[in-house]
Enzyme design. Sequence first.
Site, PDB file in Angstrom:
ATOM      1  N   GLY A   1       0.765  -1.247   0.000  1.00  0.00           N
ATOM      2  CA  GLY A   1       0.000   0.000   0.000  1.00  0.00           C
ATOM      3  C   GLY A   1       0.794   1.294   0.000  1.00  0.00           C
TER       4      GLY A   1
ATOM      5  N   ASP B   1       0.779   3.582   4.259  1.00  0.00           N
ATOM      6  CA  ASP B   1      -0.297   4.263   3.530  1.00  0.00           C
ATOM      7  C   ASP B   1      -1.368   4.721   4.514  1.00  0.00           C
ATOM      8  OD1 ASP B   1      -0.968   1.636   4.145  1.00  0.00           O
ATOM      9  OD2 ASP B   1      -1.863   1.177   2.206  1.00  0.00           O
TER      10      ASP B   1
ATOM     11  N   ASP C   1      -4.908   2.275  10.596  1.00  0.00           N
ATOM     12  CA  ASP C   1      -6.330   2.079  10.866  1.00  0.00           C
ATOM     13  C   ASP C   1      -6.432   1.642  12.336  1.00  0.00           C
ATOM     14  OD1 ASP C   1      -9.059   1.633  10.378  1.00  0.00           O
ATOM     15  OD2 ASP C   1      -8.739  -0.322   9.481  1.00  0.00           O
TER      16      ASP C   1
ATOM     17  N   LYS D   1      -6.740   6.950  10.818  1.00  0.00           N
ATOM     18  CA  LYS D   1      -8.137   6.917  11.251  1.00  0.00           C
ATOM     19  C   LYS D   1      -8.175   6.880  12.780  1.00  0.00           C
ATOM     20  CE  LYS D   1     -10.053   4.264   7.320  1.00  0.00           C
ATOM     21  NZ  LYS D   1     -10.460   2.911   6.890  1.00  0.00           N
TER      22      LYS D   1
ATOM     23  N   ASP E   1      -5.818  -0.229  -1.904  1.00  0.00           N
ATOM     24  CA  ASP E   1      -6.631  -1.047  -2.798  1.00  0.00           C
ATOM     25  C   ASP E   1      -7.962  -1.442  -2.181  1.00  0.00           C
ATOM     26  OD1 ASP E   1      -5.326  -2.883  -0.878  1.00  0.00           O
ATOM     27  OD2 ASP E   1      -6.292  -4.451  -2.072  1.00  0.00           O
TER      28      ASP E   1
END
Length: 180
Positions: A49, A104, A107, A135, A163
Site C-alpha cells: 500500500g 499508507d 487504521d 483513522k 486497494d
Amino acid sequence: MEKVVAIHDKKFSLYIDEPTIQRRINELSHTLEKDYRNKDLLLICILNGAFMFAADLAKAIEGDIEVSFVKVSSYVGTESTGKVDELIGLTADLKGKHVLIIEDIVDTGLTIDKVIFLLQDKKPENIEICTLLYKPEAFVGKHLPKYVGFDIPNKFVVGYGLDYNELGRNLKEIYQLKPE
Ligand code: IMP
Ligand code: MG
C-alpha cells in the site's frame, strides 16, 4: 460535479485530490528534513500500500536518505503458537539508524505494532511512523504515528496505493466509499 469511480461492485467518490496530496507531502518532507538533519535516515516502506506515498515522499526529501521495502507476512506455522509474523525483504542494516516507517494508512494500528516489534530486534537508534492517512476513531494500537498526512474518518478509502481487493492502487487521488 462529483467525481466517482467504480471498483469491483462498489462506487467511490473523490475525497483528496492530487494537488492536495502532493502539497501535504511537500510539507511533510520539510518537517522531516528539519527533524532528521545530520542523522542517518532510513525510510522503510511497507508494501504494497505505501509504494506510491514512499516514492513521492522520498523524491520530496532533499539530502542523503536510504530507502528500503518490506512486506509483512503472517502465515500459520507448524508450531502450536499458530500464527507467526515476519518481515520479508529487510536487508538494510538498522544498527544506529533513524528508521522512519512509511505506511499508507494506520487504521487499528495493529500492523504498525507488529512491524515495530519485528524491527526493534535489529537495534536501530530509533523508530518513528509516517503515515499518509490516519483513522483516529479506529486506532487501538500501542504506537501513535508521529507524522500524519491526513486524519480521516473511519470510512473505507482507495487510491494512491490503497486497494479494494487489489484494484484502485494506481489512482492518483484518494477516494472514499459511497454509502449504498
Ligand atoms: P491496521 O493494521 O488496522 O492499522 O491496518 C493496516 C492495513 O489495512 C493498512 O496498511 C491497509 O493495507 C489496510 N487498510 C486499512 N484501512 C483501509 C482502507 O480504508 N482502505 C484500504 N486499505 C485499508
Ligand atoms: Mg498497507
